[in-house]
Write an enzyme that holds these catalytic residues in place. Sequence first.
Site, short mmCIF file in Angstrom:
data_model
loop_
_atom_site.label_atom_id
_atom_site.label_comp_id
_atom_site.label_asym_id
_atom_site.label_seq_id
_atom_site.Cartn_x
_atom_site.Cartn_y
_atom_site.Cartn_z
N ARG A 58 -0.94 -18.96 -14.03
CA ARG A 58 0.20 -18.25 -13.42
C ARG A 58 1.06 -19.22 -12.61
O ARG A 58 2.28 -19.13 -12.58
CB ARG A 58 -0.32 -17.12 -12.53
CG ARG A 58 0.79 -16.23 -11.99
CD ARG A 58 0.24 -15.06 -11.23
NE ARG A 58 -0.20 -15.45 -9.89
CZ ARG A 58 -0.79 -14.61 -9.03
NH1 ARG A 58 -1.03 -13.37 -9.38
NH2 ARG A 58 -1.15 -15.01 -7.83
N ARG A 75 -7.28 -5.58 3.46
CA ARG A 75 -7.95 -6.85 3.14
C ARG A 75 -8.97 -7.23 4.20
O ARG A 75 -9.62 -8.25 4.08
CB ARG A 75 -6.90 -7.95 3.03
CG ARG A 75 -6.55 -8.30 1.59
CD ARG A 75 -5.49 -9.37 1.63
NE ARG A 75 -5.41 -10.17 0.45
CZ ARG A 75 -4.53 -10.01 -0.53
NH1 ARG A 75 -3.72 -9.00 -0.53
NH2 ARG A 75 -4.48 -10.87 -1.53
N ARG A 98 -8.13 -19.04 -0.80
CA ARG A 98 -7.93 -17.59 -0.91
C ARG A 98 -9.21 -16.89 -1.38
O ARG A 98 -9.52 -15.79 -0.94
CB ARG A 98 -6.77 -17.31 -1.88
CG ARG A 98 -5.40 -17.66 -1.29
CD ARG A 98 -4.35 -17.87 -2.35
NE ARG A 98 -3.97 -16.67 -3.05
CZ ARG A 98 -3.40 -16.67 -4.26
NH1 ARG A 98 -3.14 -17.82 -4.87
NH2 ARG A 98 -3.06 -15.54 -4.83
N ARG A 110 4.95 -19.62 -6.91
CA ARG A 110 4.29 -19.23 -5.66
C ARG A 110 3.63 -20.43 -5.00
O ARG A 110 2.93 -21.20 -5.65
CB ARG A 110 3.24 -18.14 -5.94
CG ARG A 110 3.85 -16.78 -6.06
CD ARG A 110 2.83 -15.72 -6.36
NE ARG A 110 1.72 -15.66 -5.41
CZ ARG A 110 0.90 -14.62 -5.29
NH1 ARG A 110 1.07 -13.56 -6.07
NH2 ARG A 110 -0.08 -14.62 -4.43
N LYS A 167 -4.94 -7.10 -10.36
CA LYS A 167 -4.52 -5.91 -9.61
C LYS A 167 -3.09 -5.50 -9.97
O LYS A 167 -2.81 -4.32 -10.14
CB LYS A 167 -4.62 -6.15 -8.09
CG LYS A 167 -6.03 -6.44 -7.59
CD LYS A 167 -6.11 -6.47 -6.07
CE LYS A 167 -5.32 -7.58 -5.42
NZ LYS A 167 -5.81 -8.94 -5.74
P1 AMP Z 1 -1.25 -11.20 -3.04
O1 AMP Z 1 0.10 -11.20 -3.68
O2 AMP Z 1 -1.85 -9.84 -2.93
O3 AMP Z 1 -2.19 -12.22 -3.67
O4 AMP Z 1 -1.03 -11.67 -1.53
C1 AMP Z 1 -0.52 -12.96 -1.24
C2 AMP Z 1 -0.81 -13.32 0.20
O5 AMP Z 1 -0.16 -12.38 1.07
C3 AMP Z 1 -2.28 -13.27 0.62
O6 AMP Z 1 -2.99 -14.45 0.27
C4 AMP Z 1 -2.14 -13.12 2.13
O7 AMP Z 1 -1.76 -14.34 2.73
C5 AMP Z 1 -0.94 -12.17 2.25
N1 AMP Z 1 -1.37 -10.76 2.27
C6 AMP Z 1 -1.16 -9.81 1.32
N2 AMP Z 1 -1.70 -8.63 1.68
C7 AMP Z 1 -2.28 -8.85 2.88
C8 AMP Z 1 -3.05 -8.04 3.78
N3 AMP Z 1 -3.33 -6.75 3.49
N4 AMP Z 1 -3.49 -8.60 4.92
C9 AMP Z 1 -3.21 -9.88 5.24
N5 AMP Z 1 -2.52 -10.70 4.44
C10 AMP Z 1 -2.06 -10.20 3.27
#
Ligand code: AMP
Length: 191
Positions: A128, A90, A145, A134, A14
């Site tokens: 990664r 999400r 996840r 992270r 993404k």
């Molecule tokens: P990402 O960088 O998009 O993989 O997001 C990392 C983490 O942030 C996710 O695993 C969630 O814990 C949190 N997160 C990101 N976006 C959302 C969302 N829209 N709703 C809830 N948690 C989120």
Amino acid sequence: MLNIILCGAPGSGKGTQSDLIVKKYGLQHLSTGDALRAEIKSGSELGKEIGELIAGGNLVPDHKMIHLIARYLDNLSEDCKGVIFDGFPRTVAQAEALELLLERRNMKAVLLDLFVEEDEVIKRLLNRGKTSGRADDNYETIKKRLQVYQTETKPVCTYYLHRHNYFAINGNYSMEDTFCQIDNILKLAQK
Ligand code: AMP
């Protein structure tokens, strides 16, 4: 305005595809994951709270996310050509809230569903994790996840499918070939 929801499992590309869309279409990129990580880095109370959730591979509560998005939309500049929502919505509750928030602003969004095989996303995320620093790029949290993605986020794709605002993208190909599919859809969506 061209507004895009980029939906896909963790590690589906993404962020990479968002960068390519920004370069070609000049849209604004909102990664909720990046926004939350910035909050954690700031050391705020909210940051501490969400830090634990993210490290455990869990979602941040809907009301906090919806508030963040509402604030973001309120601050959009007049000349904004559109937004890429990367990592939001999400959950179906977030999708419903976004629909209302956009409607009030005379905005619409299309959802691009970036599909990548599970073995491949695990491989990409472990790779990664070697450099990302992270807390959630480790095998156990990646599995969690992916499970959360299937149960909470996949239904968001169905939500958009029912509203005829849905496009499937095969993200198993190279970065360029995947972008080519996205580009073809965006050219049509712009008309
Ligand atoms: P990402 O960088 O998009 O993989 O997001 C990392 C983490 O942030 C996710 O695993 C969630 O814990 C949190 N997160 C990101 N976006 C959302 C969302 N829209 N709703 C809830 N948690 C989120």
